[in-house]
Design a protein around this motif. Structure first.
Motif, PDB file in Angstrom:
ATOM      1  N   ASN A 164     -16.128  27.090 -28.937  1.00 43.78           N
ATOM      2  CA  ASN A 164     -17.245  27.622 -28.146  1.00 43.78           C
ATOM      3  C   ASN A 164     -17.929  26.520 -27.342  1.00 43.78           C
ATOM      4  O   ASN A 164     -18.367  26.741 -26.202  1.00 43.78           O
ATOM      5  N   TYR A 165     -18.024  25.341 -27.927  1.00 41.28           N
ATOM      6  CA  TYR A 165     -18.601  24.193 -27.211  1.00 41.28           C
ATOM      7  C   TYR A 165     -17.760  23.865 -25.976  1.00 41.28           C
ATOM      8  O   TYR A 165     -18.293  23.608 -24.881  1.00 41.28           O
ATOM      9  N   ILE A 166     -16.435  23.880 -26.145  1.00 39.04           N
ATOM     10  CA  ILE A 166     -15.534  23.604 -25.021  1.00 39.04           C
ATOM     11  C   ILE A 166     -15.677  24.673 -23.946  1.00 39.04           C
ATOM     12  O   ILE A 166     -15.702  24.372 -22.748  1.00 39.04           O
ATOM     13  N   SER A 167     -15.780  25.933 -24.364  1.00 40.88           N
ATOM     14  CA  SER A 167     -15.923  27.026 -23.408  1.00 40.88           C
ATOM     15  C   SER A 167     -17.195  26.889 -22.589  1.00 40.88           C
ATOM     16  O   SER A 167     -17.196  27.105 -21.373  1.00 40.88           O
ATOM     17  N   GLU A 168     -18.285  26.495 -23.235  1.00 45.57           N
ATOM     18  CA  GLU A 168     -19.573  26.378 -22.555  1.00 45.57           C
ATOM     19  C   GLU A 168     -19.649  25.144 -21.649  1.00 45.57           C
ATOM     20  O   GLU A 168     -20.439  25.113 -20.711  1.00 45.57           O
ATOM     21  N   ASN A 169     -18.819  24.137 -21.950  1.00 45.86           N
ATOM     22  CA  ASN A 169     -18.882  22.885 -21.196  1.00 45.86           C
ATOM     23  C   ASN A 169     -17.541  22.557 -20.542  1.00 45.86           C
ATOM     24  O   ASN A 169     -17.230  21.385 -20.312  1.00 45.86           O
ATOM     25  N   ASN A 170     -16.765  23.599 -20.225  1.00 47.60           N
ATOM     26  CA  ASN A 170     -15.408  23.351 -19.723  1.00 47.60           C
ATOM     27  C   ASN A 170     -15.387  22.609 -18.385  1.00 47.60           C
ATOM     28  O   ASN A 170     -14.476  21.835 -18.116  1.00 47.60           O
ATOM     29  N   LYS A 171     -16.388  22.822 -17.542  1.00 45.07           N
ATOM     30  CA  LYS A 171     -16.426  22.129 -16.254  1.00 45.07           C
ATOM     31  C   LYS A 171     -16.629  20.628 -16.443  1.00 45.07           C
ATOM     32  O   LYS A 171     -15.980  19.813 -15.781  1.00 45.07           O
ATOM     33  N   GLU A 172     -17.528  20.265 -17.356  1.00 46.84           N
ATOM     34  CA  GLU A 172     -17.790  18.847 -17.605  1.00 46.84           C
ATOM     35  C   GLU A 172     -16.601  18.165 -18.292  1.00 46.84           C
ATOM     36  O   GLU A 172     -16.326  16.985 -18.069  1.00 46.84           O
ATOM     37  N   LEU A 173     -15.866  18.935 -19.126  1.00 52.79           N
ATOM     38  CA  LEU A 173     -14.745  18.364 -19.876  1.00 52.79           C
ATOM     39  C   LEU A 173     -13.456  18.317 -19.066  1.00 52.79           C
ATOM     40  O   LEU A 173     -12.514  17.608 -19.442  1.00 52.79           O
ATOM     41  N   ALA A 174     -13.396  19.068 -17.958  1.00 50.89           N
ATOM     42  CA  ALA A 174     -12.156  19.189 -17.182  1.00 50.89           C
ATOM     43  C   ALA A 174     -11.657  17.847 -16.665  1.00 50.89           C
ATOM     44  O   ALA A 174     -10.451  17.610 -16.591  1.00 50.89           O
ATOM     45  N   ALA A 175     -12.574  16.948 -16.310  1.00 51.16           N
ATOM     46  CA  ALA A 175     -12.172  15.660 -15.748  1.00 51.16           C
ATOM     47  C   ALA A 175     -11.346  14.846 -16.739  1.00 51.16           C
ATOM     48  O   ALA A 175     -10.413  14.138 -16.358  1.00 51.16           O
ATOM     49  N   ASP A 176     -11.666  14.946 -18.031  1.00 50.52           N
ATOM     50  CA  ASP A 176     -10.976  14.155 -19.055  1.00 50.52           C
ATOM     51  C   ASP A 176      -9.847  14.909 -19.743  1.00 50.52           C
ATOM     52  O   ASP A 176      -8.885  14.289 -20.220  1.00 50.52           O
ATOM     53  N   TYR A 177      -9.962  16.240 -19.813  1.00 48.91           N
ATOM     54  CA  TYR A 177      -8.992  17.002 -20.614  1.00 48.91           C
ATOM     55  C   TYR A 177      -8.262  18.084 -19.820  1.00 48.91           C
ATOM     56  O   TYR A 177      -7.429  18.792 -20.391  1.00 48.91           O
ATOM     57  N   GLY A 178      -8.549  18.202 -18.541  1.00 49.48           N
ATOM     58  CA  GLY A 178      -7.903  19.231 -17.732  1.00 49.48           C
ATOM     59  C   GLY A 178      -8.648  20.549 -17.815  1.00 49.48           C
ATOM     60  O   GLY A 178      -9.562  20.729 -18.625  1.00 49.48           O
ATOM     61  N   ASN A 179      -8.228  21.484 -16.977  1.00 52.84           N
ATOM     62  CA  ASN A 179      -8.870  22.797 -16.961  1.00 52.84           C
ATOM     63  C   ASN A 179      -8.557  23.555 -18.254  1.00 52.84           C
ATOM     64  O   ASN A 179      -7.417  23.607 -18.699  1.00 52.84           O
ATOM     65  N   ILE A 180      -9.580  24.135 -18.824  1.00 55.74           N
ATOM     66  CA  ILE A 180      -9.441  24.871 -20.084  1.00 55.74           C
ATOM     67  C   ILE A 180      -9.935  26.293 -19.853  1.00 55.74           C
ATOM     68  O   ILE A 180     -11.117  26.507 -19.574  1.00 55.74           O
ATOM     69  N   SER A 181      -9.049  27.239 -19.970  1.00 58.06           N
ATOM     70  CA  SER A 181      -9.374  28.637 -19.687  1.00 58.06           C
ATOM     71  C   SER A 181     -10.281  29.238 -20.751  1.00 58.06           C
ATOM     72  O   SER A 181      -9.982  29.173 -21.948  1.00 58.06           O
ATOM     73  N   LYS A 182     -11.374  29.827 -20.308  1.00 60.96           N
ATOM     74  CA  LYS A 182     -12.271  30.519 -21.231  1.00 60.96           C
ATOM     75  C   LYS A 182     -11.593  31.734 -21.848  1.00 60.96           C
ATOM     76  O   LYS A 182     -11.858  32.087 -23.002  1.00 60.96           O
ATOM     77  N   VAL A 183     -10.717  32.360 -21.096  1.00 60.74           N
ATOM     78  CA  VAL A 183      -9.993  33.538 -21.591  1.00 60.74           C
ATOM     79  C   VAL A 183      -9.105  33.144 -22.767  1.00 60.74           C
ATOM     80  O   VAL A 183      -9.054  33.835 -23.787  1.00 60.74           O
TER      81      VAL A 183
END
Length: 525
Positions: A164-183
């Motif tokens: 859930n933390y990743i889902s809520e902060n996926n834009k900030e995490l994308a630079a280091d871990y790539g795009n992460i789909s909320k779906v």
């Protein structure tokens, strides 16, 4: 049965003893055969023999009939015939019980056997959850993020919290871990909830199993027989198989290299082994093959118990040096292929056709081939398996409960613990972030209110000053009007007087109006 430093498993058709050599026992093995042909008896005989050697054993009790190992076997006319037939009475055979520790991932029929989400790892957990490749990759990223932030993943609520933390902060995490789909994250969370409903929240917990607790010796120097009650666990085949694979992996990763020993450090029996390989992705299959190939150097022997050798992939089957094949029944061309494949895995005996014998075997009979001193497989033999020394069948619940609660490990593992882990950390972080956001909002609102108040005060001041100026202007205008009117009237009278009385009056009025008009123009300017 343990005899002359070797494991006496059976007698051949000539009445000769057939042995499994302890030093070859960690080269793994296979116990195969159709339902009701005697696989459970064979498993018990081997497990008892290893225990007699002082070797700890792990086995999964799928049907509930292995629990009888904690009680002595019972005599009967049939048993006496078998004892006489094998010559067991002169070989020291006696009914006896064996030290056993009962385990249960649900904590109902044994000491709770738990692990943590982190120890299970994303690869095995993905299989339990039934995730596709994309979802599995995202789960691996979640583990990476948890590691990078030093967050412990102990139970399922920790795993849901980090997702859930990743889902809520996926834009900030994308630079280091790539795009992460909320779906995809939502799909993983739903799978976790389904696992919790199935009881998964009970075995992902602390205290996690310390695999070294399996390496204990019981009364009389016998190796401890660790029995995992799987009567409920087997209802979820993937969960059962993955959990046992995790335990094998723990043995592999925990134990040091020891090379070839005189006897194994431990023997692991995997019943219903086909479940381990059903629908397993290639990455997992590679891991299974790696564990099977390399774990023998850690002193661990793995014995797969299944109905048909075809259930075991060739890469794994090739590692199983000790084979015990009970009867297989062939009713279809496919069945015949299975029988032939089983027969072809043995070293041929010129005295008989193995494929025919496999179909003729009675209950308690088998064809076997064990590794010899030099590591080569012996010629296949037709044998009769020895009877076990402990009780055949299940024990009642009162005996089981007594065995569980008297075990020294009961107090260590019985009560679950909920340590400070990812869920608690992220919950605190969420509260802190909420407090900081609320404080910032309050400060911003206070600043706006102050600015609004200052603007209103300035406006009121400006309005008051304008009113005061207007008042003064009006007062000056009134005085000017009076003065100008008077002066203008007098001047008008003076000029109009020259034209008589009427001219004086008219001139006075005109003079007053003219004076006020001039003054008004002055004030406007």
């Amino acid at each position: 049965m343990y005899k002359d430093g070797k494991i006496w498993v059976a007698n051949n058709d000539n009445g000769e003893n057939v042995f499994l050599l302890p030093k070859m026992a960690n080269r793994h093995g296979l116990i195969a055969g159709a339902t009701g042909t005697g696989k459970t008896v064979t498993l018990k005989v081997l497990a008892e023999s290893f225990s007699d050697m002082g070797v700890p054993v792990f086995l999964a009790d799928v049907k509930g009939d292995l629990s009888g190992m904690v009680l002595e076997g019972t005599d009967s006319e049939d048993m006496q015939k078998r004892i006489q037939k094998f010559g067991l009475d002169q070989a020291g055979f006696k009914y006896q019980k064996y030290p056993a520790t009962f385990w249960d991932v649900f904590g109902e029929k044994g000491i709770p056997l738990r692990t943590t989400v982190s120890e299970m790892g994303p690869l095995l957990l993905s299989r339990i959850l039934g995730l596709n490749d994309l979802q599995s990759n995202i789960l691996s990223i979640a583990f990476k993020i948890a590691d990078d932030n030093e967050l412990l993943l102990v139970d399922t609520k920790d795993l849901k919290a980090i997702l859930n933390y990743i889902s809520e902060n996926n834009k900030e995490l994308a630079a280091d871990y790539g795009n992460i789909s909320k779906v995809s994250i939502s799909a993983i969370v739903r799978a976790i909830v389904a696992l919790e409903i199935a009881g998964g929240d009970k075995f992902f917990f602390e205290p996690a199993l310390n695999i070294k607790d399996w390496f204990t010796i019981g009364e009389g120097g016998k190796g401890m027989i660790n029995i995992l009650d799987s009567t409920s666990l087997i209802n979820n085949g993937q969960l059962y198989a993955t959990f046992l694979l995790w335990m094998m992996s723990e043995l592999f990763e925990t134990l040091p290299e020891v090379g070839d020993l005189d006897k194994p450090k431990m023997v692991f029996f995997f019943d219903e082994a086909h479940l381990l390989f059903d629908d397993a992705p290639k990455l997992l299959m590679d891991k299974i093959e790696q564990v099977v190939k390399l774990i023998r150097s850690k002193g661990v022997g793995i014995y797969f118990v299944t109905q048909n050798p075809r259930d075991i992939p060739d890469g794994v089957l090739a590692q199983l040096g000790n084979k015990i094949q009970h009867a297989l029944h062939a009713y279809t061309p496919s069945d015949m292929k299975a029988v032939k494949a089983a027969a072809d895995s043995f070293r041929e005996n010129p005295a008989f056709k193995t494929a025919d014998i496999i179909q003729e075997l009675g209950v308690g009979e088998a064809v076997v081939s064990f590794l010899s001193e030099d590591g080569t497989p012996t010629v296949v033999e037709r044998v009769k398996i020895l009877p076990p020394q402990s009780l055949m069948g299940a024990i009642d619940s009162s005996v089981r409960e007594k065995e569980i609660k008297q075990n020294v490990l009961y107090s260590k593992y019985y009560e679950p613990e909920d340590p400070d882990s990812a869920y608690e950390f992220l919950e605190r972080k969420g509260l802190a972030d909420a407090e900081a956001a609320a404080k910032l909002k309050a400060e911003q609102e206070a600043l706006k209110a102050k600015e609004k108040e200052e603007a209103a005060a300035a406006k009121a001041k400006e309005k008051a000053e304008a009113a005061e100026a207007k008042k003064k202007k009006q007062a000056a205008k009134s005085v000017g009007n009076a003065v100008a009117g008077t002066v203008g009237r007098e001047v008008g009278k003076s000029l109009g007087g020259k034209f008589g009385k009427f001219g004086k009056t008219l001139g006075g009025n005109l003079g007053a109006s003219l004076g006020r008009g001039i003054l008004s123009t002055f004030f406007k300017s």
